[in-house]
Design a protein around this motif. Structure first.
Motif, mmCIF file in Angstrom:
data_model
loop_
_atom_site.group_PDB
_atom_site.id
_atom_site.type_symbol
_atom_site.label_atom_id
_atom_site.label_comp_id
_atom_site.label_asym_id
_atom_site.label_seq_id
_atom_site.Cartn_x
_atom_site.Cartn_y
_atom_site.Cartn_z
ATOM 1 N N SER A 1 -2.431 2.377 9.721
ATOM 2 C CA SER A 1 -4.109 2.413 9.907
ATOM 3 C C SER A 1 -4.623 3.485 8.851
ATOM 4 C CB SER A 1 -4.466 2.769 11.327
ATOM 5 O OG SER A 1 -3.955 4.015 11.604
ATOM 6 N N GLY A 2 -5.785 3.566 8.633
ATOM 7 C CA GLY A 2 -6.035 4.806 7.601
ATOM 8 C C GLY A 2 -6.563 4.302 6.480
ATOM 9 N N GLY A 3 -6.321 2.847 5.917
ATOM 10 C CA GLY A 3 -6.872 2.418 4.616
ATOM 11 C C GLY A 3 -8.328 2.252 4.369
ATOM 12 N N GLY A 4 -8.772 2.141 3.341
ATOM 13 C CA GLY A 4 -10.197 2.121 2.955
ATOM 14 C C GLY A 4 -10.456 2.228 1.532
ATOM 15 N N LEU A 5 -11.744 2.097 1.117
ATOM 16 C CA LEU A 5 -12.393 2.163 -0.042
ATOM 17 C C LEU A 5 -12.832 3.814 -0.350
ATOM 18 C CD1 LEU A 5 -13.281 1.031 -2.871
ATOM 19 C CD2 LEU A 5 -15.471 0.547 -1.710
ATOM 20 N N VAL A 6 -12.179 4.388 -1.240
ATOM 21 C CA VAL A 6 -12.573 5.730 -1.760
ATOM 22 C C VAL A 6 -12.884 5.705 -3.287
ATOM 23 C CG1 VAL A 6 -11.376 6.641 0.125
ATOM 24 C CG2 VAL A 6 -10.133 6.388 -2.291
ATOM 25 N N GLN A 7 -13.382 6.929 -3.625
ATOM 26 C CA GLN A 7 -13.621 7.209 -5.128
ATOM 27 C C GLN A 7 -12.306 7.919 -5.711
ATOM 28 O OE1 GLN A 7 -17.509 8.976 -4.822
ATOM 29 N NE2 GLN A 7 -18.404 7.235 -5.674
ATOM 30 N N ALA A 8 -12.332 7.713 -6.813
ATOM 31 C CA ALA A 8 -11.161 8.550 -7.634
ATOM 32 C C ALA A 8 -11.445 10.007 -7.431
ATOM 33 C CB ALA A 8 -11.264 8.296 -9.288
ATOM 34 N N GLY A 9 -10.377 10.673 -6.994
ATOM 35 C CA GLY A 9 -10.335 12.187 -6.927
ATOM 36 C C GLY A 9 -10.431 12.454 -5.366
ATOM 37 N N PRO B 1 -7.276 5.175 -9.623
ATOM 38 C CA PRO B 1 -7.328 3.669 -9.609
ATOM 39 C C PRO B 1 -5.903 3.059 -9.529
ATOM 40 C CG PRO B 1 -9.113 4.374 -10.902
ATOM 41 C CD PRO B 1 -8.512 5.620 -10.619
ATOM 42 N N GLU B 2 -4.995 3.648 -10.122
ATOM 43 C CA GLU B 2 -3.647 3.114 -10.151
ATOM 44 C C GLU B 2 -2.804 3.207 -8.634
ATOM 45 O OE1 GLU B 2 -1.308 5.332 -13.018
ATOM 46 O OE2 GLU B 2 -2.585 4.328 -14.737
ATOM 47 N N ASP B 3 -3.465 4.260 -7.520
ATOM 48 C CA ASP B 3 -2.991 4.284 -6.381
ATOM 49 C C ASP B 3 -3.470 2.934 -5.453
ATOM 50 O OD1 ASP B 3 -1.638 6.672 -6.731
ATOM 51 O OD2 ASP B 3 -3.473 7.557 -6.496
ATOM 52 N N THR B 4 -4.354 2.134 -6.151
ATOM 53 C CA THR B 4 -4.802 0.971 -5.313
ATOM 54 C C THR B 4 -3.732 0.142 -4.972
ATOM 55 O OG1 THR B 4 -7.111 1.045 -6.134
ATOM 56 C CG2 THR B 4 -6.465 -1.155 -5.221
ATOM 57 N N ALA B 5 -3.709 -0.251 -3.783
ATOM 58 C CA ALA B 5 -2.453 -1.161 -3.295
ATOM 59 C C ALA B 5 -2.583 -1.364 -1.808
ATOM 60 C CB ALA B 5 -1.266 -0.466 -3.568
ATOM 61 N N VAL B 6 -1.722 -2.490 -1.388
ATOM 62 C CA VAL B 6 -1.490 -2.361 -0.008
ATOM 63 C C VAL B 6 -0.309 -1.272 0.431
ATOM 64 C CG1 VAL B 6 -0.907 -3.847 1.932
ATOM 65 C CG2 VAL B 6 -2.161 -4.675 0.157
ATOM 66 N N TYR B 7 -0.576 -0.513 1.166
ATOM 67 C CA TYR B 7 0.547 0.345 1.632
ATOM 68 C C TYR B 7 1.170 0.017 2.939
ATOM 69 C CZ TYR B 7 -1.021 3.702 -1.823
ATOM 70 O OH TYR B 7 -1.286 4.260 -2.965
ATOM 71 N N GLY C 1 5.347 -2.669 8.582
ATOM 72 C CA GLY C 1 4.199 -3.039 9.034
ATOM 73 C C GLY C 1 3.618 -4.079 8.401
ATOM 74 N N GLN C 2 2.444 -4.342 8.865
ATOM 75 C CA GLN C 2 1.696 -5.395 8.214
ATOM 76 C C GLN C 2 0.834 -4.939 6.813
ATOM 77 O OE1 GLN C 2 1.263 -8.534 8.937
ATOM 78 N NE2 GLN C 2 1.057 -8.915 11.290
ATOM 79 N N GLY C 3 0.721 -3.580 6.795
ATOM 80 C CA GLY C 3 -0.001 -3.364 5.580
ATOM 81 C C GLY C 3 -1.397 -2.489 5.460
ATOM 82 N N THR C 4 -1.992 -1.781 5.061
ATOM 83 C CA THR C 4 -3.195 -1.380 5.142
ATOM 84 C C THR C 4 -3.730 -1.169 3.626
ATOM 85 O OG1 THR C 4 -4.876 0.200 5.962
ATOM 86 C CG2 THR C 4 -2.578 1.226 5.357
ATOM 87 N N GLN C 5 -4.922 -1.660 3.405
ATOM 88 C CA GLN C 5 -5.140 -1.730 1.927
ATOM 89 C C GLN C 5 -6.017 -0.370 1.684
ATOM 90 O OE1 GLN C 5 -5.623 -4.332 -0.366
ATOM 91 N NE2 GLN C 5 -5.996 -2.466 -1.663
ATOM 92 N N VAL C 6 -5.578 0.230 0.449
ATOM 93 C CA VAL C 6 -6.180 1.170 -0.084
ATOM 94 C C VAL C 6 -6.720 1.044 -1.470
ATOM 95 C CG1 VAL C 6 -5.845 3.563 -1.108
ATOM 96 C CG2 VAL C 6 -4.590 2.844 0.986
ATOM 97 N N THR C 7 -8.176 1.246 -1.616
ATOM 98 C CA THR C 7 -8.921 0.728 -2.991
ATOM 99 C C THR C 7 -9.582 2.064 -3.437
ATOM 100 O OG1 THR C 7 -9.281 -1.429 -2.211
ATOM 101 C CG2 THR C 7 -10.288 -0.718 -4.150
#
Length: 122
Positions: free
Chosen positions: A7-15, A88-94, A113-119
């Motif tokens: 859990s904890g994935g989501g959409l964030v801005q660079a930095g 942005p290079e960290d964008t992935a399913v974790y 686990g099933q993975g959590t998306q980080v964008t």
């Protein structure tokens, strides 16, 4: 035998920073390591970080070393990944993983686990 839920994935801005969590349940007594891997679109799944469940010693991929921190909570059977200075290079399913060996190799881990998306947007 072992179930993992991220859990904890989501959409964030660079930095920005983001904290991922993974809860392990089931028969975890043979789990000596938990780790994080990630898979970006069009890429192979790659190692991110791992922690020795008994000693808390850690290993990191060169791409995240100094920015990411993996930690454990043995009471709650959780492992966390604190991510800072995201790009942005960290964008992935974790994915979190558990296994009997403290390793950077995905084939050393038995449960996933099933993975959590980080964008990360620029």
């Amino acid at each position: 035998q072992v179930q993992l839920v991220e859990s904890g994935g989501g959409l964030v801005q660079a930095g920005d920073s983001l904290r991922l969590s993974c809860v392990a349940s089931g028969r975890t007594f043979n789990t000596y390591a938990m780790g994080w891997f990630r898979q970006a679109p069009g890429r192979e799944r790659e190692f991110v970080a791992t922690i020795n469940w008994r000693t808390s010693r850690t290993r990191y991929a060169n791409s995240v070393k100094g920015r990411f921190t993996i930690s454990r909570d043995s009471v709650k059977n959780t492992v966390s990944l604190q991510m800072s200075s995201l790009t942005p290079e960290d964008t992935a399913v974790y994915y979190c993983a558990a296994g009997p060996a403290w390793s950077t190799r995905e084939d050393e881990y038995d449960y996933w686990g099933q993975g959590t998306q980080v964008t990360v947007s620029s």
